[in-house]
Design an enzyme around this catalytic site. Structure first.
Site, PDB file in Angstrom:
ATOM      1  N   HIS A   1       0.836  -1.202   0.000  1.00 43.41           N
ATOM      2  CA  HIS A   1       0.000   0.000   0.000  1.00 43.41           C
ATOM      3  C   HIS A   1       0.873   1.255   0.000  1.00 43.41           C
ATOM      4  O   HIS A   1       0.588   2.226  -0.702  1.00 43.41           O
ATOM      5  CB  HIS A   1      -0.908   0.009   1.233  1.00 43.41           C
TER       6      HIS A   1
ATOM      7  N   ASP B   1      -6.619   5.250   2.214  1.00 41.73           N
ATOM      8  CA  ASP B   1      -6.723   3.834   1.901  1.00 41.73           C
ATOM      9  C   ASP B   1      -8.129   3.375   2.291  1.00 41.73           C
ATOM     10  O   ASP B   1      -8.602   3.701   3.385  1.00 41.73           O
ATOM     11  CB  ASP B   1      -5.671   3.072   2.723  1.00 41.73           C
TER      12      ASP B   1
HETATM   13  C1  UDX Z   1      -0.111  -6.826   0.213  1.00 41.96           C
HETATM   14  C2  UDX Z   1      -1.036  -7.931  -0.213  1.00 41.96           C
HETATM   15  O1  UDX Z   1      -0.389  -9.153  -0.011  1.00 41.96           O
HETATM   16  C3  UDX Z   1      -1.494  -7.776  -1.598  1.00 41.96           C
HETATM   17  O2  UDX Z   1      -2.236  -8.882  -1.993  1.00 41.96           O
HETATM   18  C4  UDX Z   1      -2.294  -6.543  -1.658  1.00 41.96           C
HETATM   19  O3  UDX Z   1      -2.797  -6.387  -2.949  1.00 41.96           O
HETATM   20  C5  UDX Z   1      -1.405  -5.391  -1.267  1.00 41.96           C
HETATM   21  O4  UDX Z   1      -0.812  -5.588  -0.007  1.00 41.96           O
HETATM   22  P1  UDX Z   1       2.278  -7.832  -0.613  1.00 41.96           P
HETATM   23  O5  UDX Z   1       1.893  -9.132  -0.034  1.00 41.96           O
HETATM   24  O6  UDX Z   1       3.545  -7.248  -0.207  1.00 41.96           O
HETATM   25  O7  UDX Z   1       1.144  -6.733  -0.467  1.00 41.96           O
HETATM   26  O8  UDX Z   1       2.321  -8.074  -2.211  1.00 41.96           O
HETATM   27  P2  UDX Z   1       2.334  -7.114  -3.447  1.00 41.96           P
HETATM   28  O9  UDX Z   1       1.057  -6.369  -3.569  1.00 41.96           O
HETATM   29  O10 UDX Z   1       2.702  -7.958  -4.571  1.00 41.96           O
HETATM   30  O11 UDX Z   1       3.460  -6.049  -3.155  1.00 41.96           O
HETATM   31  C6  UDX Z   1       4.807  -6.358  -2.987  1.00 41.96           C
HETATM   32  C7  UDX Z   1       5.660  -5.226  -3.533  1.00 41.96           C
HETATM   33  O12 UDX Z   1       6.989  -5.421  -3.061  1.00 41.96           O
HETATM   34  C8  UDX Z   1       5.715  -5.198  -5.053  1.00 41.96           C
HETATM   35  O13 UDX Z   1       5.603  -3.879  -5.519  1.00 41.96           O
HETATM   36  C9  UDX Z   1       7.081  -5.753  -5.386  1.00 41.96           C
HETATM   37  O14 UDX Z   1       7.688  -5.187  -6.530  1.00 41.96           O
HETATM   38  C10 UDX Z   1       7.872  -5.397  -4.148  1.00 41.96           C
HETATM   39  N1  UDX Z   1       8.962  -6.380  -3.940  1.00 41.96           N
HETATM   40  C11 UDX Z   1       8.668  -7.646  -3.546  1.00 41.96           C
HETATM   41  C12 UDX Z   1      10.259  -5.987  -4.160  1.00 41.96           C
HETATM   42  O15 UDX Z   1      10.519  -4.832  -4.543  1.00 41.96           O
HETATM   43  N2  UDX Z   1      11.249  -6.895  -3.939  1.00 41.96           N
HETATM   44  C13 UDX Z   1      11.011  -8.156  -3.524  1.00 41.96           C
HETATM   45  O16 UDX Z   1      11.978  -8.906  -3.355  1.00 41.96           O
HETATM   46  C14 UDX Z   1       9.673  -8.555  -3.322  1.00 41.96           C
END
Ligand code: UDX
Length: 478
Positions: free
Chosen positions: A20, A118
């Site tokens: 977020h 949010d």
């Molecule tokens: C959470 C929820 O899991 C997700 O489903 C919801 O839509 C938003 O909040 P998260 O689980 O972290 O987020 O997943 P995601 O939404 O995919 O966000 C992860 C972010 O971290 C992505 O922007 C990704 O690029 C970044 N990331 C992840 C990195 O920069 N490096 C990494 O090694 C892993």
């Protein structure tokens, strides 16, 4: 009489977790480019980590109208993990209510003209209404999951919730637009309940319903991806702006800016860029990238299943294993030695990767993901097919859309077995490669079009900016 010329001032309040924080910071930058002033609320913990791990301060310094506002220290996750973390944060955010109110009424020099909050924090709606500041809700999740959350009362009324029986493949009939393919197992995990008093279920369902009180709704998606579901959403929320994929939209609008501004990482972990060098030495589209985002946890047993599956597939892999993401006891050292040997031969592991750059790298041919919405959009934008292993929240429904609607990958939810993983990796990277790459390429083209000049997200962002401009003090529309 001439309108006064104070620039609009938007207060942006994200839910304080990585997915977020990053999305709403990208929106902030887009606003700054349009001359809108932004105050961005951030927890102490996240601010410290963001400043330590990125160039965010120098990157945002060209925008004099931007500032971070740190929240009281009481806003914290209490160091719990996964859903506990989210619920802890949700509860602790309520302690920021007075602080938030003081901030809204205390900005005499530069009054807040619009709040973008949010869509999980209805106390911001209460205060916006009390003080008379328009509120726009931003749901950073997929439109399909937002719509499913919104429809939960209908499922309860129709007797589809709480879930009955063990057959998770039974179709759900009361999420309009998804009647033909949404199974019980594809419901967002927070809704897969057998008890309607479940606290996360009641939280997500009632918070989502509060969206009707917001002046408008922003979604990080694009029309060509979720059009049919967006038509459903607009029956309840006619003023919906789809402006995604935001990470790409920002890059498109920054075109011609400096490299430091273009490197728009908002990571709360230190990115290990050595993996890019490793990728540089791998053949075209030969690597499967593995990452489960910022919140998901795996048990040792699951880790070992993934590890065997990847190693046995014979495909090269780049795997992100966050240091805080593995639960329970150590595995036997013989297993570890065997897997490590195979990993040295064709794998690479890091604790956190520059994901956008990884997915854009020519050596990457597939993504084994937890189906977080940002990861899904980033993969879609780069035309990278996915294997989806959803962990929680919106991820269960995102992965259904990936596998069944967009047909850009495989959904292996509710299993964690080395044989299934090995087969899925081989299918994505070899056996069904052409089929997936073709559909992924088509959707990627649509994504690029949407954020280019004249595209749907591009036009919608312009409309959003114009509407915010009208909310300037003295110009608030009733
Ligand atoms: C959470 C929820 O899991 C997700 O489903 C919801 O839509 C938003 O909040 P998260 O689980 O972290 O987020 O997943 P995601 O939404 O995919 O966000 C992860 C972010 O971290 C992505 O922007 C990704 O690029 C970044 N990331 C992840 C990195 O920069 N490096 C990494 O090694 C892993």
């Amino acid at each position: 009489m001439a309108q006064q010329t104070i620039p609009p001032h938007v207060l942006i309040f994200p839910f304080p977790v990585q997915g977020h924080v990053t999305t709403m910071l990208k929106l902030s930058e887009l606003f700054c480019l349009a001359g809108i002033h932004v105050t961005y609320l951030i927890s102490t913990q996240n601010y410290t980590r963001l400043v330590r791990c990125t160039n965010v301060l120098s990157r945002l310094s060209p925008y004099p109208g931007f500032r971070f506002q740190v929240l009281p220290e009481s806003v914290s996750d209490g160091n719990a993990q996964s859903m506990d973390l989210v619920m802890n944060l949700f509860e602790s955010l309520k302690t920021a209510k007075t602080f938030f109110k003081d901030l809204l009424i205390g900005e005499a020099q530069k009054p807040v003209t619009c709040i973008i909050s949010d869509g999980l924090m209805s106390f911001t709606l209460d205060l916006g209404e009390e003080i008379g500041i328009p509120i726009i809700y931003f749901r950073t999740i997929s439109s399909c999951s937002f719509w499913a959350y919104f429809c939960m009362p209908k499922l309860v009324e129709a007797g589809e919730l709480p879930l009955k029986g063990d057959d998770m493949d039974v179709l759900i009939k009361n999420v309009p637009g998804m009647e033909c393919f949404l199974r019980q197992r594809d419901l967002p995990s927070l809704c897969r309940v057998s008890d309607l008093n479940n606290s996360t279920f009641t939280m997500i369902s009632s918070e989502t319903h509060q969206t009707v009180r917001a002046r408008a709704l922003i979604l990080n998606t694009f029309e060509d991806l979720e059009g049919p579901i967006l038509s459903q959403i607009r029956t309840e929320f006619p003023n919906t702006y789809t402006i995604g994929p935001l990470h790409a939209h920002l890059k498109a609008r920054l075109d011609g800016k400096t490299a430091s501004q273009l490197a728009s990482s908002n990571s709360l972990w230190e990115e290990d860029k050595s993996c890019i060098k490793w990728l540089d030495n791998q053949p075209l589209k030969s690597v499967v990238y593995v990452s489960f985002g910022s919140i998901a946890m795996v048990t040792r047993e699951q880790l070992v299943e993934f590890w065997h599956g990847l190693v046995n597939s014979g495909i090269r892999f780049l795997w992100v294993i966050r240091p805080d993401s593995v639960t329970d006891e150590e595995m036997g050292s013989e297993i570890q030695a065997e897997l490590e040997k195979a990993t040295k031969a064709r794998g690479y592991m890091v604790e956190w990767a520059p994901q956008e750059a990884v997915l854009a790298h020519q050596a990457v041919g597939g993504f084994l993901t937890h189906s977080g919405w940002n990861s899904t959009l980033e993969s879609i934008f780069e035309g990278v097919p996915m294997i989806c292993w959803p962990y929680f929240a919106d991820q269960q429904i995102n992965s259904r859309f990936v596998g069944e609607v967009w047909k850009v990958g495989l959904d292996i939810k509710d299993t964690c077995d080395r044989v299934v993983i090995e087969k899925a990796v081989k299918d994505m990277m070899e056996v069904r490669k052409e089929e997936f790459v073709e559909s992924a390429d088509q959707i990627a083209k649509m994504a690029r079009k949407s954020v280019g000049e004249g595209g749907s997200s591009y036009c919608n962002l312009n409309r959003l900016i114009e509407d915010i401009m009208l909310m300037t003090v003295g110009g608030i529309t009733p």
